[in-house]
Write a protein that holds these residues in place. Structure first.
Motif, PDB file in Angstrom:
ATOM      1  N   SER A 370      -4.248  33.873   9.256  1.00 36.84           N
ATOM      2  CA  SER A 370      -5.082  35.054   9.476  1.00 36.84           C
ATOM      3  C   SER A 370      -5.952  35.340   8.258  1.00 36.84           C
ATOM      4  O   SER A 370      -7.115  35.709   8.387  1.00 36.84           O
ATOM      5  N   ILE A 371      -5.404  35.143   7.067  1.00 43.27           N
ATOM      6  CA  ILE A 371      -6.188  35.356   5.853  1.00 43.27           C
ATOM      7  C   ILE A 371      -7.280  34.299   5.738  1.00 43.27           C
ATOM      8  O   ILE A 371      -8.449  34.601   5.503  1.00 43.27           O
ATOM      9  N   GLN A 372      -6.894  33.036   5.914  1.00 44.80           N
ATOM     10  CA  GLN A 372      -7.848  31.940   5.791  1.00 44.80           C
ATOM     11  C   GLN A 372      -8.984  32.087   6.807  1.00 44.80           C
ATOM     12  O   GLN A 372     -10.162  31.941   6.471  1.00 44.80           O
ATOM     13  N   ASP A 373      -8.623  32.388   8.041  1.00 46.57           N
ATOM     14  CA  ASP A 373      -9.636  32.509   9.095  1.00 46.57           C
ATOM     15  C   ASP A 373     -10.591  33.650   8.809  1.00 46.57           C
ATOM     16  O   ASP A 373     -11.803  33.543   9.018  1.00 46.57           O
ATOM     17  N   LYS A 374     -10.042  34.764   8.334  1.00 45.22           N
ATOM     18  CA  LYS A 374     -10.904  35.916   8.087  1.00 45.22           C
ATOM     19  C   LYS A 374     -11.861  35.645   6.932  1.00 45.22           C
ATOM     20  O   LYS A 374     -13.036  36.002   6.987  1.00 45.22           O
ATOM     21  N   MET A 375     -11.355  34.997   5.873  1.00 44.01           N
ATOM     22  CA  MET A 375     -12.219  34.662   4.744  1.00 44.01           C
ATOM     23  C   MET A 375     -13.349  33.738   5.193  1.00 44.01           C
ATOM     24  O   MET A 375     -14.518  33.940   4.832  1.00 44.01           O
ATOM     25  N   MET A 376     -13.006  32.720   5.969  1.00 43.79           N
ATOM     26  CA  MET A 376     -14.009  31.768   6.431  1.00 43.79           C
ATOM     27  C   MET A 376     -15.026  32.456   7.340  1.00 43.79           C
ATOM     28  O   MET A 376     -16.238  32.243   7.216  1.00 43.79           O
ATOM     29  N   GLN A 377     -14.540  33.302   8.232  1.00 41.75           N
ATOM     30  CA  GLN A 377     -15.428  33.991   9.163  1.00 41.75           C
ATOM     31  C   GLN A 377     -16.370  34.935   8.423  1.00 41.75           C
ATOM     32  O   GLN A 377     -17.561  35.009   8.728  1.00 41.75           O
ATOM     33  N   ARG A 378     -15.829  35.646   7.438  1.00 44.82           N
ATOM     34  CA  ARG A 378     -16.671  36.573   6.667  1.00 44.82           C
ATOM     35  C   ARG A 378     -17.741  35.804   5.893  1.00 44.82           C
ATOM     36  O   ARG A 378     -18.900  36.216   5.845  1.00 44.82           O
ATOM     37  N   ALA A 379     -17.366  34.679   5.285  1.00 45.25           N
ATOM     38  CA  ALA A 379     -18.331  33.881   4.521  1.00 45.25           C
ATOM     39  C   ALA A 379     -19.413  33.309   5.441  1.00 45.25           C
ATOM     40  O   ALA A 379     -20.593  33.265   5.073  1.00 45.25           O
ATOM     41  N   ILE A 380     -19.024  32.867   6.641  1.00 42.46           N
ATOM     42  CA  ILE A 380     -19.997  32.304   7.592  1.00 42.46           C
ATOM     43  C   ILE A 380     -20.968  33.391   8.048  1.00 42.46           C
ATOM     44  O   ILE A 380     -22.186  33.186   8.103  1.00 42.46           O
ATOM     45  N   LYS A 381     -20.432  34.544   8.385  1.00 38.35           N
ATOM     46  CA  LYS A 381     -21.275  35.655   8.846  1.00 38.35           C
ATOM     47  C   LYS A 381     -22.288  36.045   7.765  1.00 38.35           C
ATOM     48  O   LYS A 381     -23.474  36.229   8.035  1.00 38.35           O
ATOM     49  N   LYS A 382     -21.798  36.138   6.526  1.00 34.84           N
ATOM     50  CA  LYS A 382     -22.682  36.500   5.416  1.00 34.84           C
ATOM     51  C   LYS A 382     -23.713  35.406   5.170  1.00 34.84           C
ATOM     52  O   LYS A 382     -24.880  35.695   4.849  1.00 34.84           O
ATOM     53  N   HIS A 383     -23.309  34.141   5.337  1.00 32.15           N
ATOM     54  CA  HIS A 383     -24.251  33.041   5.133  1.00 32.15           C
ATOM     55  C   HIS A 383     -25.458  33.170   6.059  1.00 32.15           C
ATOM     56  O   HIS A 383     -26.608  33.017   5.624  1.00 32.15           O
ATOM     57  N   PHE A 384     -25.196  33.438   7.338  1.00 33.55           N
ATOM     58  CA  PHE A 384     -26.311  33.514   8.283  1.00 33.55           C
ATOM     59  C   PHE A 384     -27.172  34.756   8.047  1.00 33.55           C
ATOM     60  O   PHE A 384     -28.378  34.737   8.321  1.00 33.55           O
ATOM     61  N   GLU A 385     -26.589  35.812   7.516  1.00 34.72           N
ATOM     62  CA  GLU A 385     -27.394  36.974   7.116  1.00 34.72           C
ATOM     63  C   GLU A 385     -28.368  36.575   6.005  1.00 34.72           C
ATOM     64  O   GLU A 385     -29.555  36.911   6.042  1.00 34.72           O
ATOM     65  N   LEU A 386     -27.818  35.865   4.980  1.00 32.36           N
ATOM     66  CA  LEU A 386     -28.655  35.408   3.876  1.00 32.36           C
ATOM     67  C   LEU A 386     -29.692  34.396   4.361  1.00 32.36           C
ATOM     68  O   LEU A 386     -30.867  34.440   3.962  1.00 32.36           O
ATOM     69  N   GLU A 387     -29.255  33.481   5.207  1.00 26.80           N
ATOM     70  CA  GLU A 387     -30.133  32.417   5.692  1.00 26.80           C
ATOM     71  C   GLU A 387     -31.326  32.989   6.455  1.00 26.80           C
ATOM     72  O   GLU A 387     -32.477  32.562   6.274  1.00 26.80           O
ATOM     73  N   LYS A 388     -31.063  33.944   7.331  1.00 20.78           N
ATOM     74  CA  LYS A 388     -32.151  34.574   8.098  1.00 20.78           C
ATOM     75  C   LYS A 388     -33.159  35.228   7.143  1.00 20.78           C
ATOM     76  O   LYS A 388     -34.376  35.108   7.323  1.00 20.78           O
ATOM     77  N   GLN A 389     -32.634  35.884   6.133  1.00 26.62           N
ATOM     78  CA  GLN A 389     -33.498  36.565   5.170  1.00 26.62           C
ATOM     79  C   GLN A 389     -34.320  35.559   4.352  1.00 26.62           C
ATOM     80  O   GLN A 389     -35.527  35.761   4.128  1.00 26.62           O
ATOM     81  N   LEU A 390     -33.712  34.450   3.945  1.00 27.25           N
ATOM     82  CA  LEU A 390     -34.355  33.515   3.019  1.00 27.25           C
ATOM     83  C   LEU A 390     -35.202  32.450   3.704  1.00 27.25           C
ATOM     84  O   LEU A 390     -36.129  31.905   3.092  1.00 27.25           O
ATOM     85  N   LEU A 391     -34.902  32.152   4.963  1.00 28.75           N
ATOM     86  CA  LEU A 391     -35.677  31.127   5.669  1.00 28.75           C
ATOM     87  C   LEU A 391     -36.784  31.700   6.543  1.00 28.75           C
ATOM     88  O   LEU A 391     -37.498  30.946   7.209  1.00 28.75           O
ATOM     89  N   THR A 392     -36.919  33.013   6.562  1.00 26.58           N
ATOM     90  CA  THR A 392     -38.015  33.616   7.324  1.00 26.58           C
ATOM     91  C   THR A 392     -39.057  34.228   6.388  1.00 26.58           C
ATOM     92  O   THR A 392     -39.996  34.869   6.844  1.00 26.58           O
ATOM     93  N   ARG A 393     -38.866  34.019   5.079  1.00 25.24           N
ATOM     94  CA  ARG A 393     -39.865  34.515   4.121  1.00 25.24           C
ATOM     95  C   ARG A 393     -40.971  33.473   3.976  1.00 25.24           C
ATOM     96  O   ARG A 393     -40.835  32.328   4.416  1.00 25.24           O
ATOM     97  N   GLU A 394     -42.051  33.877   3.316  1.00 29.13           N
ATOM     98  CA  GLU A 394     -43.213  32.985   3.212  1.00 29.13           C
ATOM     99  C   GLU A 394     -42.867  31.719   2.433  1.00 29.13           C
ATOM    100  O   GLU A 394     -43.174  30.607   2.857  1.00 29.13           O
ATOM    101  N   SER A 395     -42.248  31.891   1.260  1.00 29.55           N
ATOM    102  CA  SER A 395     -41.807  30.740   0.470  1.00 29.55           C
ATOM    103  C   SER A 395     -40.297  30.615   0.678  1.00 29.55           C
ATOM    104  O   SER A 395     -39.506  31.378   0.139  1.00 29.55           O
TER     105      SER A 395
END
Length: 973
Positions: A370-395
């Motif tokens: 449960s700990i491992q899964d939650k850590m992985m899930q939280r990191a994945i969710k945060k990654h896609f938040e960052l990715e959307k922000q960084l890959l939709t900018r001009e540069s």
């Protein structure tokens, strides 16, 4: 794909280079007279005597470096640069500057490990690096890699080819810098130490070290803390005969025999790096598990056939014997995915690769799915938040997330296996990608997500030391991309953005676009926290491989509860390495402080008792945060912790040698107080004048009043952001509405009832009846763990105190007149000679005490107390501050209470005498907390019903009330 574009003219790198070159101001390099050797060797840089000291003094003064970091007899220069600020680039540029200005052509670069060696070679041999420096200096780089070689039978023995080529290359031909790269292992190898090779170099030297020494090299040492002076490796480094040695690192070790720096030229501290946005900021996420911290598995012994383990759950210990191939779930269910794969008489190896030797300890909950899964899930969710922000900018910036794992098999062999690490990971990213595709409108990012979804397997890759790169082409491509081809990994055509490794990538590997590091199943390593986060501290590059500056970026770091002090340790390390003299006022009482106090002061049976005492005395709040001046009061209460606590704060030792004097009785004063003192020190017990039915009613009322506070104890993500206040690093807790607690049940209902009944002293059946009656409102089966029991104990005890006297009666019974020893007397009742001042107050004043005060010095806890101690009241025979915790009046709920002053009063008129106990509160009466009011009521009840044989009155004194008025009122009664 564009290569990396190195940014020219970064101020901190130019300052470092400028400092190095200024040491050689007005210095000339002299060619060797022997023409052949002059063509093979560096010219001699003679920089000694007064010129050297003058130049060094100017450099150190300009950079604010103390003279203590100077050794005029040493040929070592130190350049301190924090992780992620480009020290490899800086020493590369230094080589070009030394070549340009002093015609130095031959350099040795020494690295500690093979992984760092690989990273250094990749950097120096990269086309982008060579082109960058060629444009600026018109000079090329040639590298020579020293590697191990196998001896051939019946063959002439040659020195390593790299050494031969490096030594014998003619520097007068071509415009090149020649760099010999060697790791610590090779420095100490038989290959380098052999001194009788068949074929000599320069027709003269049969030893590699002699040959290299003959060409007067300049040596660069990377990661200097790995090369301690006086050790074998350093002794061999000295055999290179270097003219000058430059040590580049973020950490420099010192020992009893050697100081930290020789000649420090430049210091870019960790605080400087963070403050000047030269590296990413850091946000940590701690998966905190309140119950799991009390579970521990220890390997006691093993004989090669059987291993003996001890499981300790909240102090309850059990023994378990396991053989090879047995599952660790036989000890604890949370280790159901672990088994013993190897075993001999000295160690065993678990299926996740962790080695255990006798006395090794692991926490079973660090392997909780449960700990491992939650850590992985939280990191994945945060990654896609960052990715959307960084890959939709001009540069565009492509973010990477790095996972450190133990379960290599679950990743490498887990495809299409239900429940495996790989299967769960891919299912989690699939959910996130599908959700984003429903709302994403930017064309590029939509196509990138579609491509990712079409083949989830290529969105991630791994590198592990066990990988056989020759047997799997796909794995080999992953490894090459991760270790060697940053440009390919960061290409927007490449959907790989998740990297899995064990611990191999922690040193010698970094990538500027690592935005997240998630440590699944903590290693328990004691590695520097700055080194750990260093894999992702560098500022990112954009799609054109150009460094992005002028913006703030964060590295998000995830650890489990076994590293709950990760952020504090990181902060302390940043401050310590930066020589920050921080104020010794931490925000919160931490585990290190608690552990130290409990070890040095045995009057507190556990951390609950200690925290309860500190709350009562206004030092911390219920959340364990220090109140105003709380930390100063803590250090006065527990002086033995000062040296340790100050020692971890930037090396500052505040008042560690300022030992307070003992305070003494004033002559003859104790005899005047003795009768009252012995009367109030008699041992009494509190008696509850209620039956079991009333207790049942009270317990039910408590649960009903506190239903909203019951939450499942389990995994709660604690987010902490590293921040800076001037030159000091600290961390701030960040609360989020998205935080959730996962329920964890660790006890049976019966065990829970027995433990709860014992700890709150209520009949087990009474508790059961209440819980059954409330089952529709409170499902206790969700909360069956030790943390719930502690919460009930703390809450119910306070509930009893709040309702005592008004809702139910209490009384006192004397159980012993044998009171000695006391704070004032020894076992025989004789008065002590002197006392610890911290027992009398946290503040000290040189002002005079009242003429009838028991002690000869003034220690106090509030201004009102100070006024009392300084006062001279004619009717008072003797008075004293009652030492902390000396009179423990039991109160409802299990706590104790101790008043502040004792007065013996005898008037001239009619010889009227009075014994007075006073509680002094430097606040208004209406500002009292409910528990303070209740404790005062308990004291009034005790002293008003005292059977000591002498008249004792209990009074309270609040802000603005004079002691003379209180005594006068008492005398008129």
């Amino acid at each position: 794909m564009a290569g990396f574009n190195f940014e020219r003219g970064l101020p901190h790198q130019l300052e470092a280079i400028d400092s190095i070159m200024k040491v050689f101001h007005d210095v000339k390099a002299t060619k060797l007279q022997n023409k052949m050797m002059a063509n093979l060797s560096n010219p001699l840089i003679k920089c000694g005597g007064n010129d050297f000291i003058v130049n060094l003094d100017k450099v150190q003064k300009h950079n604010g470096i103390d003279k203590k970091h100077r050794n005029k007899n040493s040929n070592i220069f130190d350049i301190s640069m924090e992780t992620g600020t480009g020290k490899t680039y800086t020493y590369a540029k230094m080589m070009f500057e030394l070549h340009k200005n002093l015609k130095i052509s031959k350099f040795i670069v020494i690295v500690p490990t093979l992984s760092i060696k690989a990273g250094t070679i990749n950097f120096l041999e990269a086309k982008a690096t060579k082109e960058h420096f060629r444009q600026e200096y018109g000079t090329d780089i040639k590298t020579y890699i020293v590697e191990s070689k196998k001896a051939k039978k019946n063959k002439k023995e040659y020195m390593p080819q790299a050494v031969r080529d490096f030594v014998e290359v003619n520097t007068s031909v071509g415009n090149k810098i020649h760099i010999l790269i060697i790791n610590a292992g090779m420095i100490n190898s038989e290959t380098m130490l052999k001194d009788n090779y068949t074929i000599n170099l320069i027709d003269k030297y049969s030893s590699p070290y002699e040959a290299i020494s003959a060409i007067n090299p300049i040596t660069i040492v990377d990661e200097p803390h790995k090369f301690a002076k006086g050790k074998v490796t350093w002794t061999n480094i000295e055999k290179f005969g270097s003219q000058w040695i430059y040590r580049y690192g973020a950490t420099f070790e010192e020992s009893k025999t050697t100081k930290k720096h020789d000649n420090l030229l430049y210091n870019l501290s960790a605080v400087d790096a963070f403050n000047n946005d030269l590296v990413k900021g850091i946000t940590t996420y701690v998966e905190d598990f309140n119950d799991g911290q009390n579970s521990l598995v220890t390997l006691i012994s093993l004989d090669g056939v059987e291993a003996n383990f001890e499981l300790n759950i909240n102090g309850v210990k059990t023994r378990h014997k396991l053989a090879k191939k047995d599952s660790m779930s036989l000890i604890h269910n949370e280790m159901r995915d672990l088994s013993i794969t190897e075993m001999n008489k000295s160690k065993l190896v678990l299926s996740n690769g962790v080695e255990m030797k006798p006395k090794s300890k692991i926490n079973p909950y660090s392997y909780s799915q449960s700990i491992q899964d939650k850590m992985m899930q939280r990191a994945i969710k945060k990654h896609f938040e960052l990715e959307k922000q960084l890959l939709t900018r001009e540069s565009k910036i492509k973010p990477l997330t790095l996972f450190f794992i133990d379960d290599i098999e679950g990743y490498r062999d887990g495809h299409n296996i239900a429940g495996s690490l790989k299967t769960k990971f891919e299912s989690m990213i699939k959910v996130e990608i599908e959700a984003l595709l429903k709302i994403e409108t930017k064309h590029f990012y939509r196509e990138y997500l579609k491509k990712s979804l079409a083949d989830l397997s290529i969105t991630h890759g791994g590198y592990f030391s066990k990988d056989n790169t020759g047997s799997d082409e796909k794995v080999e491509k992953e490894i090459n991309e991760i270790l060697h081809d940053k440009e390919s990994l960061l290409s927007l055509k490449n959907t790989r953005r998740f990297i899995f490794s064990k611990w191999t990538l922690r040193e010698g590997w970094d990538n500027p676009n690592v935005f997240q590091i998630c440590k699944l199943r903590s290693s328990g390593s004691t590695t520097s926290k700055l080194q750990e986060v260093g894999r992702g501290l560098r500022l990112p590059v954009n799609e054109y491989m150009s460094r992005v500056k002028g913006e703030k970026f964060d590295l998000h770091y995830y650890v489990d509860f076994t590293e709950r002090e990760f952020t504090q340790t990181l902060i302390d390390e940043i401050n310590n390495k930066s020589d920050v003299k921080v104020l010794d006022k931490p925000i919160k009482l931490n585990e290190l402080l608690i552990e130290k106090i409990l070890k040095e002061y045995d009057q507190y049976k556990d951390d609950d008792a200690l925290c309860e005492y500190l709350v009562e005395n206004g030092i911390i709040s219920f959340s364990q945060k220090f109140k105003e001046d709380g930390y100063d009061k803590l250090k006065d209460l527990f002086p033995k912790i000062i040296e340790v606590e100050d020692g971890i704060k930037g090396g500052k030792v505040k008042n560690a040698n300022d030992v307070k004097k003992k305070v003494n009785f004033r002559a003859g004063k104790y005899e005047q107080l003795k009768e009252l003192w012995e009367a109030i020190n008699q041992k009494v017990v509190l008696e509850y004048k209620i039956n079991e039915d009333k207790f049942q009613e009270l317990l039910k009322d408590y649960f009903l009043e506190n239903l909203s506070k019951f939450k499942p104890q389990g995994i709660l993500t604690k987010t902490q952001k590293v921040e800076f206040d001037g030159s000091e690093a600290f961390y701030r807790d960040i609360e989020s509405l998205e935080d959730e607690i996962l329920p964890v049940v660790t006890m049976t209902y019966k065990a829970f009832l027995i433990e709860l009944a014992t700890i709150i002293n209520i009949n087990l059946n009474t508790i059961h009846k209440v819980l059954v009656e409330l089952k529709e409102k409170l499902n206790i089966n969700q909360y069956l763990n030790i943390q719930t029991i502690r919460s009930i104990k703390s809450g119910f005890n306070k509930f009893l105190l709040d309702n005592a006297i008004s809702d139910f009666e209490v009384g006192y019974n004397t159980i012993s007149n044998n009171i000695h020893p006391t704070k004032f007397t020894d076992e025989k009742g004789n008065a002590k000679i002197n006392f610890n001042p911290s027992d009398l107050g946290v503040y000290h004043s040189e002002d005079r005490v009242g003429k009838n005060y028991l002690f000869d010095q003034l220690y106090y806890d509030s201004y009102l107390e100070k006024q009392n101690i300084e006062g001279n009241i004619t009717a008072v025979t003797v008075f004293t501050k009652i030492p902390k915790n000396s009179i423990k009046i039991p109160v409802a709920g299990g706590g104790t209470y101790s008043p502040d002053f004792a007065y013996v009063i005898e008037t001239d008129e009619g010889k009227k005498s009075l014994n007075l106990i006073v509680e002094t509160k430097d606040k208004d009466k209406r500002s009292l907390f409910l528990d303070e009011e209740k404790k005062i009521e308990h004291a009034q009840l005790l002293f008003n019903s005292s059977s000591t044989g002498i008249d004792i009155q209990f009074k309270t004194q609040f802000n603005g009330e004079l002691m003379t008025s209180i005594i006068k009122e008492a005398l008129e009664v």
